[in-house]
Motif scaffolding. Structure first.
Motif, PDB file in Angstrom:
ATOM      1  N   LEU A   1     -59.321  39.219  16.884  1.00  0.00           N
ATOM      2  CA  LEU A   1     -58.746  39.803  15.671  1.00  0.00           C
ATOM      3  C   LEU A   1     -59.797  40.565  14.874  1.00  0.00           C
ATOM      4  N   ARG A   2     -61.020  40.060  14.894  1.00  0.00           N
ATOM      5  CA  ARG A   2     -62.085  40.718  14.127  1.00  0.00           C
ATOM      6  C   ARG A   2     -62.439  42.090  14.692  1.00  0.00           C
ATOM      7  N   ARG A   3     -62.019  42.362  15.931  1.00  0.00           N
ATOM      8  CA  ARG A   3     -62.278  43.675  16.537  1.00  0.00           C
ATOM      9  C   ARG A   3     -61.133  44.638  16.307  1.00  0.00           C
ATOM     10  N   CYS A   4     -60.059  44.160  15.651  1.00  0.00           N
ATOM     11  CA  CYS A   4     -58.880  44.990  15.421  1.00  0.00           C
ATOM     12  C   CYS A   4     -58.940  45.661  14.057  1.00  0.00           C
ATOM     13  N   PHE A   5     -58.213  46.748  13.944  1.00  0.00           N
ATOM     14  CA  PHE A   5     -58.124  47.411  12.650  1.00  0.00           C
ATOM     15  C   PHE A   5     -57.163  46.674  11.724  1.00  0.00           C
ATOM     16  N   ALA A   6     -56.074  46.138  12.297  1.00  0.00           N
ATOM     17  CA  ALA A   6     -55.077  45.448  11.480  1.00  0.00           C
ATOM     18  C   ALA A   6     -54.313  44.468  12.343  1.00  0.00           C
ATOM     19  N   VAL A   7     -53.663  43.507  11.694  1.00  0.00           N
ATOM     20  CA  VAL A   7     -52.766  42.562  12.358  1.00  0.00           C
ATOM     21  C   VAL A   7     -51.345  42.875  11.908  1.00  0.00           C
ATOM     22  N   VAL A   8     -50.426  42.886  12.871  1.00  0.00           N
ATOM     23  CA  VAL A   8     -49.028  43.220  12.594  1.00  0.00           C
ATOM     24  C   VAL A   8     -48.158  41.990  12.795  1.00  0.00           C
ATOM     25  N   ASN A   9     -47.288  41.724  11.829  1.00  0.00           N
ATOM     26  CA  ASN A   9     -46.274  40.678  11.980  1.00  0.00           C
ATOM     27  C   ASN A   9     -44.910  41.349  11.836  1.00  0.00           C
ATOM     28  N   SER A  10     -44.169  41.412  12.952  1.00  0.00           N
ATOM     29  CA  SER A  10     -42.874  42.089  12.937  1.00  0.00           C
ATOM     30  C   SER A  10     -41.709  41.107  13.016  1.00  0.00           C
ATOM     31  N   SER A  11     -41.966  39.822  12.747  1.00  0.00           N
ATOM     32  CA  SER A  11     -40.934  38.796  12.846  1.00  0.00           C
ATOM     33  C   SER A  11     -39.765  39.096  11.912  1.00  0.00           C
ATOM     34  N   THR A  12     -38.578  38.731  12.354  1.00  0.00           N
ATOM     35  CA  THR A  12     -37.396  38.852  11.498  1.00  0.00           C
ATOM     36  C   THR A  12     -37.114  37.545  10.780  1.00  0.00           C
TER      37      THR A  12
ATOM     38  N   ALA B   1     -50.797  33.060  11.324  1.00  0.00           N
ATOM     39  CA  ALA B   1     -51.500  34.224  11.872  1.00  0.00           C
ATOM     40  C   ALA B   1     -51.828  35.232  10.774  1.00  0.00           C
ATOM     41  N   ILE B   2     -50.899  35.421   9.845  1.00  0.00           N
ATOM     42  CA  ILE B   2     -51.154  36.319   8.717  1.00  0.00           C
ATOM     43  C   ILE B   2     -52.293  35.778   7.864  1.00  0.00           C
ATOM     44  N   LEU B   3     -52.228  34.501   7.549  1.00  0.00           N
ATOM     45  CA  LEU B   3     -53.245  33.890   6.691  1.00  0.00           C
ATOM     46  C   LEU B   3     -54.625  33.907   7.363  1.00  0.00           C
ATOM     47  N   GLU B   4     -54.659  33.688   8.675  1.00  0.00           N
ATOM     48  CA  GLU B   4     -55.926  33.723   9.400  1.00  0.00           C
ATOM     49  C   GLU B   4     -56.519  35.133   9.381  1.00  0.00           C
ATOM     50  N   ALA B   5     -55.664  36.147   9.537  1.00  0.00           N
ATOM     51  CA  ALA B   5     -56.149  37.533   9.472  1.00  0.00           C
ATOM     52  C   ALA B   5     -56.731  37.822   8.096  1.00  0.00           C
ATOM     53  N   MET B   6     -56.041  37.369   7.054  1.00  0.00           N
ATOM     54  CA  MET B   6     -56.562  37.556   5.693  1.00  0.00           C
ATOM     55  C   MET B   6     -57.936  36.921   5.541  1.00  0.00           C
TER      56      MET B   6
ATOM     57  N   PRO C   1     -56.839  43.615   7.539  1.00  0.00           N
ATOM     58  CA  PRO C   1     -55.611  43.954   6.815  1.00  0.00           C
ATOM     59  C   PRO C   1     -54.364  43.577   7.610  1.00  0.00           C
ATOM     60  N   VAL C   2     -53.308  43.246   6.897  1.00  0.00           N
ATOM     61  CA  VAL C   2     -52.066  42.807   7.528  1.00  0.00           C
ATOM     62  C   VAL C   2     -50.928  43.746   7.159  1.00  0.00           C
ATOM     63  N   LEU C   3     -50.161  44.137   8.178  1.00  0.00           N
ATOM     64  CA  LEU C   3     -48.901  44.848   7.978  1.00  0.00           C
ATOM     65  C   LEU C   3     -47.798  43.924   8.475  1.00  0.00           C
ATOM     66  N   ALA C   4     -46.848  43.589   7.621  1.00  0.00           N
ATOM     67  CA  ALA C   4     -45.834  42.601   7.978  1.00  0.00           C
ATOM     68  C   ALA C   4     -44.449  43.067   7.563  1.00  0.00           C
ATOM     69  N   ARG C   5     -43.467  42.638   8.360  1.00  0.00           N
ATOM     70  CA  ARG C   5     -42.082  42.963   8.011  1.00  0.00           C
ATOM     71  C   ARG C   5     -41.734  42.315   6.667  1.00  0.00           C
ATOM     72  N   ASN C   6     -40.996  43.056   5.859  1.00  0.00           N
ATOM     73  CA  ASN C   6     -40.642  42.584   4.518  1.00  0.00           C
ATOM     74  C   ASN C   6     -39.465  41.607   4.595  1.00  0.00           C
ATOM     75  N   ILE C   7     -39.779  40.352   4.889  1.00  0.00           N
ATOM     76  CA  ILE C   7     -38.812  39.257   4.914  1.00  0.00           C
ATOM     77  C   ILE C   7     -39.321  38.185   3.951  1.00  0.00           C
ATOM     78  N   PRO C   8     -38.470  37.270   3.488  1.00  0.00           N
ATOM     79  CA  PRO C   8     -38.899  36.300   2.466  1.00  0.00           C
ATOM     80  C   PRO C   8     -40.150  35.512   2.832  1.00  0.00           C
ATOM     81  N   GLY C   9     -40.256  35.015   4.069  1.00  0.00           N
ATOM     82  CA  GLY C   9     -41.417  34.219   4.451  1.00  0.00           C
ATOM     83  C   GLY C   9     -42.715  34.991   4.349  1.00  0.00           C
ATOM     84  N   ASN C  10     -42.689  36.278   4.710  1.00  0.00           N
ATOM     85  CA  ASN C  10     -43.897  37.104   4.619  1.00  0.00           C
ATOM     86  C   ASN C  10     -44.171  37.548   3.183  1.00  0.00           C
ATOM     87  N   ALA C  11     -43.103  37.899   2.464  1.00  0.00           N
ATOM     88  CA  ALA C  11     -43.270  38.355   1.080  1.00  0.00           C
ATOM     89  C   ALA C  11     -43.770  37.235   0.170  1.00  0.00           C
TER      90      ALA C  11
END
Length: 309
Positions: free
Chosen positions: A207-218, A225-230, A235-245
């Motif tokens: 992950l440290r070699r990536c530009f960003a982490v993507v979470n596309s879960s519905t 995984a989002i919290l670990e990337a933070m 940087p994290v790009l995630a689908r705008n669902i309640p759990g991610n928001a």
């Protein structure tokens, strides 16, 4: 105490990682905590036989339906930890909802990862509100220092225009049929790669070699995984669902998207704005340190388990 911890223990999944972390918290307090895969048991009678022959004093379960239903009528006291599937999906099924309500009624306590998750549960089972505690997932990342691996980022059309852009899909094949469909589709998408799961330290190094982490879960409860990337300053790009928001504030601690087009637009803006990238990762790391303390999680579980004595 000798504790049984029931969870879905498919290797290198979020559930297995969370279960192992809670087990370690309890071991540190001097308890013995034995992990068992809920999928290997078919009924409460099988768990009753296990707890009587193996002399367990108490039990914990992650997921009210998947694991908690196996503790119904248990001869030993137990606590429950909500999973995202409980309040996002299983609650929509009348039969499963009834079972979860019965499990919650028997449990000494329940743990929700967020206030939002607690409120969803309390709206369905108001009598249980007082026994539901909020404890977010505790995060501690330990990336391998020797792992040498890189590649990733977005979609096929983008890759054709910019060959440096890749999207890596990584993790265990939990659903074999769906996984095979994904692999077939990916064969037609240059720049998109399906990769095998990795041990956690190697995954963090990747992950440290990536530009960003993507979470596309519905559907998400709380994505570790989002919290670990933070925590890793990614940087994290995630689908705008309640759990991610619930854990990402848009354009402050990450970026939330609702459509593929919005995802590409936000990704490009992030790539072209190093100042925004730095501000987002700095605020995101501060957020994880303040609200997802591994030490705080340890204290909570070590305290709650005393209610099972």
């Amino acid at each position: 105490m000798r504790l049984l911890l029931l969870a879905c223990l498919r290797a290198r999944t979020g559930n297995a990682t969370t279960a192992a972390r809670i087990r370690d918290h309890l071991h540190a307090a001097g308890h013995t905590c034995v992990l068992k895969d809920a999928f290997t048991y078919g009924s409460p009678a099988e768990i009753a036989n296990l707890t009587s022959t193996d002399e367990f004093d108490a039990a914990l379960a992650i997921h009210l339906y998947k694991a908690g239903r196996l503790l119904q009528g248990s001869r030993i006291p137990f606590g429950i930890i909500f999973g995202g599937t409980d309040v996002n999906e299983d609650i929509k099924c009348r039969e499963k909802c009834q079972v979860m309500g019965a499990v919650l009624q028997e449990a000494r306590f329940a743990v929700a990862f967020s206030v939002e998750m607690k409120e969803l549960a309390a709206a369905e089972w108001p009598d249980a509100r007082k026994k539901i505690y909020v404890q977010s997932q505790g995060i501690k990342t330990t990336p391998s220092e020797t792992f040498d691996w890189y590649r990733f980022l977005q979609n096929a059309d983008w890759h054709r225009k910019d060959p440096s852009v890749h999207l890596g899909i990584i993790g265990p094949a939990v659903d074999p049929l769906f996984s095979s469909e994904v692999k077939e589709e990916v064969k037609r998408l240059p720049g998109v790669h399906v990769l095998q799961e990795l041990p956690q330290q190697e995954l963090h190094a990747a992950l440290r070699r990536c530009f960003a982490v993507v979470n596309s879960s519905t559907s998400e409860g709380m994505s570790a995984a989002i919290l670990e990337a933070m925590d890793l300053d990614i940087p994290v790009l995630a689908r705008n669902i309640p759990g991610n928001a619930a854990i990402i504030k848009h354009k402050e601690t990450g970026l939330l998207f609702s459509t593929p087009q919005e995802f590409v637009m936000l990704s490009k803006s992030l790539m072209n704005d190093p100042i925004m990238e730095k501000e987002i990762t700095t605020r995101a790391k501060d957020y994880v340190r303040k609200h997802h303390s591994w030490e705080g999680e340890r204290k909570t579980y070590q305290s709650l388990v005393l209610r099972l004595q």
